[in-house]
Scaffold this active site. Structure first.
Site, PDB file in Angstrom:
ATOM      1  CG  ASP A   8      -1.918  -0.969   0.935  1.00 24.56           C
ATOM      2  OD1 ASP A   8      -1.645  -1.786   0.399  1.00 24.56           O
ATOM      3  OD2 ASP A   8      -2.523  -1.097   2.000  1.00 24.56           O
ATOM      4  CE  LYS A 106      -3.742  -4.484   1.044  1.00 25.63           C
ATOM      5  NZ  LYS A 106      -4.718  -3.440   1.923  1.00 25.63           N
ATOM      6  CB  CYS A 151      -2.114  -2.950   5.159  1.00 25.16           C
ATOM      7  SG  CYS A 151      -3.802  -2.485   5.132  1.00 25.16           S
TER       8      CYS A 151
HETATM    9  C1  VGL Z   1      -4.515   0.481   5.741  1.00 23.44           C
HETATM   10  C2  VGL Z   1      -6.125   1.388   7.052  1.00 23.44           C
HETATM   11  C3  VGL Z   1      -7.063   1.356   6.106  1.00 23.44           C
HETATM   12  C4  VGL Z   1      -3.027   0.159   5.669  1.00 23.44           C
HETATM   13  C5  VGL Z   1      -5.560   0.455   4.776  1.00 23.44           C
HETATM   14  O1  VGL Z   1      -2.679  -0.055   4.380  1.00 23.44           O
HETATM   15  O2  VGL Z   1      -2.372  -0.092   6.650  1.00 23.44           O
HETATM   16  N1  VGL Z   1      -5.025   0.999   6.987  1.00 23.44           N
HETATM   17  N2  VGL Z   1      -6.845   0.825   4.846  1.00 23.44           N
END
Ligand code: VGL
Ligand code: ZN
Length: 197
Positions: A8, A106, A151
């Site tokens: 991410d 995702k 994540c």
């Molecule tokens: C994430 C919160 C919501 C992350 C993704 O990538 O850690 N955290 N969506």
């Protein structure tokens, strides 16, 4: 065969983004520099439809960072982030995406979040990454990216439980750290046999 997993590394998780992780952008050069050392590089992308159930904006009596009960378990409510096709859902502009063999998206189902690159937040609906890695003979994973305590943590724990040899590259991760979530996450990863490097 070893893979570098980059979780991410998107604009919304970097300073100026909708769910910014402080210092999140500073790990980009180090991640890029590590890519040539791996047989495979895999990027994940948080990829939510507008109005996703993890967005606090859809829960009028709730605020961002509240914890609620969903049918699949506890869920933190987040500011709207990484909406499919938005600028914020794009990768950090300096991330070397050309080296990626796979970009795994995702969190694309409205009714359930997916922190982990392996399973959605019910901890049982697969994303398909395990099958991909197994089919390619990849057995060792080095985890980097955002956020360490959400994540990256969920991905590392699931990977260890699935039998991969997992290393968390601590310098190339960055945490949100809600109410001690970073230390809890590090302890969870260690308990599952993740190497904290
Ligand atoms: C994430 C919160 C919501 C992350 C993704 O990538 O850690 N955290 N969506
Ligand atoms: Zn998300």
């Amino acid at each position: 065969m070893q893979a570098l997993i980059v979780i991410d590394m998107q604009r919304d998780f970097c300073p100026g983004g909708a769910l910014a992780v402080s210092g999140g952008d500073e790990i980009v050069p180090g991640i890029n520099a590590l890519m040539p050392e791996f047989a495979s590089v895999i990027l994940t992308q948080d990829w939510h439809p507008a109005g996703h159930s993890s967005f606090a904006s859809g829960h009028p009596d709730r605020a961002p960072y509240d914890l609620i009960d969903m049918p699949y378990g506890p869920q933190v409510l987040w500011p709207d982030h990484c909406v499919q096709g938005s600028i914020g859902a794009g990768f950090h502009p300096d991330l070397e995406t050309d080296r990626a063999d796979l970009i795994l998206r995702k969190g694309f189902r409205a009714e359930i979040d997916s922190y982990s690159a392996f399973f959605e937040n019910d901890r049982k609906t697969p994303t398909g990454l395990d099958g991909y890695l197994r089919a390619r003979g990849i057995t060792a994973l080095t985890m980097t990216g955002l956020a360490t305590d959400f994540c990256v943590n969920f991905s590392a724990v699931d990977a260890a439980r699935l039998g991969y040899s997992v290393t968390l590259h601590q310098d190339l991760c960055c945490a949100i750290d809600l109410d001690g979530s970073l230390i809890t996450a590090l302890e969870a990863m260690e308990a599952e046999g993740v190497t904290l490097a």
